[in-house]
Scaffold this active site. Sequence first.
Site, short mmCIF file in Angstrom:
data_model
loop_
_atom_site.label_atom_id
_atom_site.label_comp_id
_atom_site.label_asym_id
_atom_site.label_seq_id
_atom_site.Cartn_x
_atom_site.Cartn_y
_atom_site.Cartn_z
N HIS A 78 1.92 19.78 0.24
CA HIS A 78 3.35 19.52 0.46
C HIS A 78 4.06 19.36 -0.86
CE1 HIS A 78 3.75 18.50 4.94
NE2 HIS A 78 2.76 19.33 4.76
N TYR A 206 11.45 11.50 6.58
CA TYR A 206 11.61 10.05 6.73
C TYR A 206 13.09 9.82 7.06
CZ TYR A 206 7.14 9.22 4.27
OH TYR A 206 5.82 9.18 3.88
N PRO A 297 2.96 1.24 6.17
CA PRO A 297 2.61 2.64 5.95
C PRO A 297 3.73 3.54 5.39
CG PRO A 297 2.84 2.19 8.30
CD PRO A 297 2.96 0.89 7.60
N LYS A 301 0.49 4.69 1.37
CA LYS A 301 -0.34 4.20 0.26
C LYS A 301 -1.65 3.52 0.66
CE LYS A 301 2.21 5.60 -3.04
NZ LYS A 301 1.86 7.02 -3.10
N TYR A 393 5.48 8.13 -5.10
CA TYR A 393 4.96 8.68 -3.85
C TYR A 393 3.77 9.61 -4.15
CZ TYR A 393 5.02 10.54 0.92
OH TYR A 393 4.68 10.89 2.20
P1 RFL Z 1 -10.85 0.46 6.99
O1 RFL Z 1 -10.50 1.89 7.23
O2 RFL Z 1 -10.19 -0.58 7.81
O3 RFL Z 1 -12.42 0.35 7.11
C1 RFL Z 1 -13.08 -0.89 7.18
C2 RFL Z 1 -14.35 -0.70 7.95
O4 RFL Z 1 -15.06 -1.93 7.97
C3 RFL Z 1 -15.56 -2.16 9.27
N1 RFL Z 1 -15.77 -3.61 9.44
C4 RFL Z 1 -16.98 -4.20 9.36
N2 RFL Z 1 -18.19 -3.71 9.14
C5 RFL Z 1 -19.23 -4.59 9.14
N3 RFL Z 1 -19.08 -5.92 9.35
C6 RFL Z 1 -17.88 -6.46 9.56
N4 RFL Z 1 -17.73 -7.75 9.76
C7 RFL Z 1 -16.74 -5.58 9.57
N5 RFL Z 1 -15.43 -5.77 9.76
C8 RFL Z 1 -14.86 -4.57 9.68
C9 RFL Z 1 -14.51 -1.59 10.18
O5 RFL Z 1 -15.03 -1.29 11.47
C10 RFL Z 1 -14.10 -0.35 9.42
O6 RFL Z 1 -14.86 0.77 9.79
O7 RFL Z 1 -10.58 0.05 5.46
P2 RFL Z 1 -10.62 0.91 4.09
O8 RFL Z 1 -11.88 1.70 3.97
O9 RFL Z 1 -10.23 -0.05 3.05
O10 RFL Z 1 -9.47 2.01 4.27
C11 RFL Z 1 -8.13 1.65 4.29
C12 RFL Z 1 -7.34 2.56 5.24
O11 RFL Z 1 -8.04 2.71 6.46
C13 RFL Z 1 -5.98 1.96 5.53
O12 RFL Z 1 -5.36 1.51 4.32
C14 RFL Z 1 -4.99 2.92 6.17
O13 RFL Z 1 -5.49 3.62 7.25
C15 RFL Z 1 -3.78 2.08 6.60
N6 RFL Z 1 -3.07 2.71 7.66
C16 RFL Z 1 -2.24 3.71 7.34
N7 RFL Z 1 -2.07 4.05 6.03
C17 RFL Z 1 -1.26 5.03 5.70
O14 RFL Z 1 -1.13 5.32 4.49
N8 RFL Z 1 -0.60 5.75 6.69
C18 RFL Z 1 -0.76 5.47 8.03
O15 RFL Z 1 -0.19 6.13 8.88
C19 RFL Z 1 -1.60 4.42 8.39
N9 RFL Z 1 -1.80 4.11 9.70
C20 RFL Z 1 -3.27 2.33 9.01
C21 RFL Z 1 -2.65 3.07 10.02
C22 RFL Z 1 -4.10 1.24 9.35
C23 RFL Z 1 -4.28 0.86 10.68
N10 RFL Z 1 -5.06 -0.33 10.94
C24 RFL Z 1 -5.83 -0.95 9.89
C25 RFL Z 1 -4.97 -1.12 12.07
C26 RFL Z 1 -2.87 2.74 11.36
C27 RFL Z 1 -3.70 1.65 11.70
C28 RFL Z 1 -3.92 1.38 13.16
C1 PHB Z 2 0.85 10.22 8.64
O1 PHB Z 2 0.86 11.46 8.63
O2 PHB Z 2 0.16 9.59 9.45
C2 PHB Z 2 1.70 9.47 7.68
C3 PHB Z 2 2.34 10.16 6.68
C4 PHB Z 2 3.15 9.47 5.78
C5 PHB Z 2 3.29 8.10 5.90
C6 PHB Z 2 2.62 7.42 6.91
C7 PHB Z 2 1.83 8.10 7.80
O3 PHB Z 2 4.10 7.43 5.04
#
Ligand code: RFL
Ligand code: PHB
Length: 400
Positions: A78, A206, A297, A301, A393
């Site tokens: 992108h 956005y 989100p 980041k 970004y």
């Molecule tokens: P993760 O991905 O949460 O992975 C942590 C892992 O640890 C496991 N765990 C355990 N394992 C053993 N013992 C325990 N006691 C444990 N407790 C937990 C969990 O099952 C899991 O597999 O953390 P990591 O690796 O730091 O990665 C970070 C990213 O996942 C996170 O920053 C992003 O996904 C945040 N986030 C989003 N970020 C964006 O930039 N754009 C988004 O659209 C976006 N959507 C989201 C999201 C985070 C969400 N969460 C945490 C609820 C949507 C959701 C639903």
């Molecule tokens: C997504 O594609 O899930 C997405 C993209 C940009 C954002 C957050 C989520 O800032």
Amino acid sequence: MSGPVQETTGVAIVGAGPAGLTLGHILAQAGVPFRILEATTREHLLGRVRAGVLEQGTVDLLASLGLDDDLRRRGLTHHGIYLQYEGERHHLDFPELVGRTVTVYGQQALVAHLLAEHERAGSDIVFEAADVQVRGVTGSSPGVRYRDDRGEVELACDVVIGADGYHGVCRRSLPPSEQVTWERTYPYAWLGILAEVEPSTDDLVYALHREGFAMHSMRSRQVSRLYLQVAPDESIDDWSDARIWDALQTRLGVDGWTLAEGPITEKSITPMRSFVASTLAHGRLFLAGDAGHIVPPTGAKGLNSAIADVALLGQALLDERAGDPTGLARYSDQALSRQWKVQQFSQWMTEMLHVHHDEPDASARGFRYRSQVGQLEYVTRSLAARQSLAEQYAGLPFRE
Ligand code: RFL
Ligand code: PHB
């Protein structure tokens, strides 16, 4: 009665999210023994739909580990984003502004690929590891205790990595006297959907609309990802597919453009929070990714910060094994120094683009909305402001 199974590894990684799996690959490629302990099942891990935008630094790190073939095949390059307000859409051209691009590639696909490559390499990953407890990290025999299908296991190691996300146990194992946490929750949440329909836009949109924020992202040329600002206590059951599309049409609509609709295959509501722990290190325990910090989100980041942490931490662990402990000693300060810049960017993007319906005073509410429009006009019209947004970004350097 026999006691716990006694085992040993080099690095015990708690959590098989993007942070834990990527760190595992960094260690695997350097021949460092490790075990990843994941609380959930493989299926659960592969089913989670989360982030979507990869910074260039993230892509480069994955490429340096040889983990970018699927990303190169299916990732979408992108060249910027659209900022929309008052019914008009403005493009920010990242290559022109900062000479960089971002890649749209779902976290779900990334986790699937990282896991498949671990399985191919025969990595030591334990799913459904229950009751993980961090032990002895300030003494001479660090380790982790947990339960698997064999019963209690005592895993001795050199270092424990808490990559277990915001709700994990590792951060909570620090004594309260050793750590302060800073947190704020936002008075809104994101309702996110996946829909089987070709995206109606080339770059992500956005949009600030009087009814609330909306966003158009994507996962592939056939799958769209869309988000709506909703109240934090909203129930997904109150959002029929028709109501979702209706709100998206209203908030994303601009003259001469149509949002194509399709079957919704996934929908969920995510709260929005900013959170930072004051330290990512405690003796031989190091936190990475969401375990140490969370962003709303809007700046895309969360995932990138997790990868930035493990890029630093992975190198520091390898340096220590080669006799240089300075990187590990500096890890927490270095990672948090980058993270605070990411925090302020994510908060800034979030507050600029969401409607503060919670503001009880109508005049103050109107003031806030109009100043957000003023800010968006400034950002879209000033070259310096566009460059600043694009620089952040597209991603700050992993190391300064
Ligand atoms: P993760 O991905 O949460 O992975 C942590 C892992 O640890 C496991 N765990 C355990 N394992 C053993 N013992 C325990 N006691 C444990 N407790 C937990 C969990 O099952 C899991 O597999 O953390 P990591 O690796 O730091 O990665 C970070 C990213 O996942 C996170 O920053 C992003 O996904 C945040 N986030 C989003 N970020 C964006 O930039 N754009 C988004 O659209 C976006 N959507 C989201 C999201 C985070 C969400 N969460 C945490 C609820 C949507 C959701 C639903
Ligand atoms: C997504 O594609 O899930 C997405 C993209 C940009 C954002 C957050 C989520 O800032």
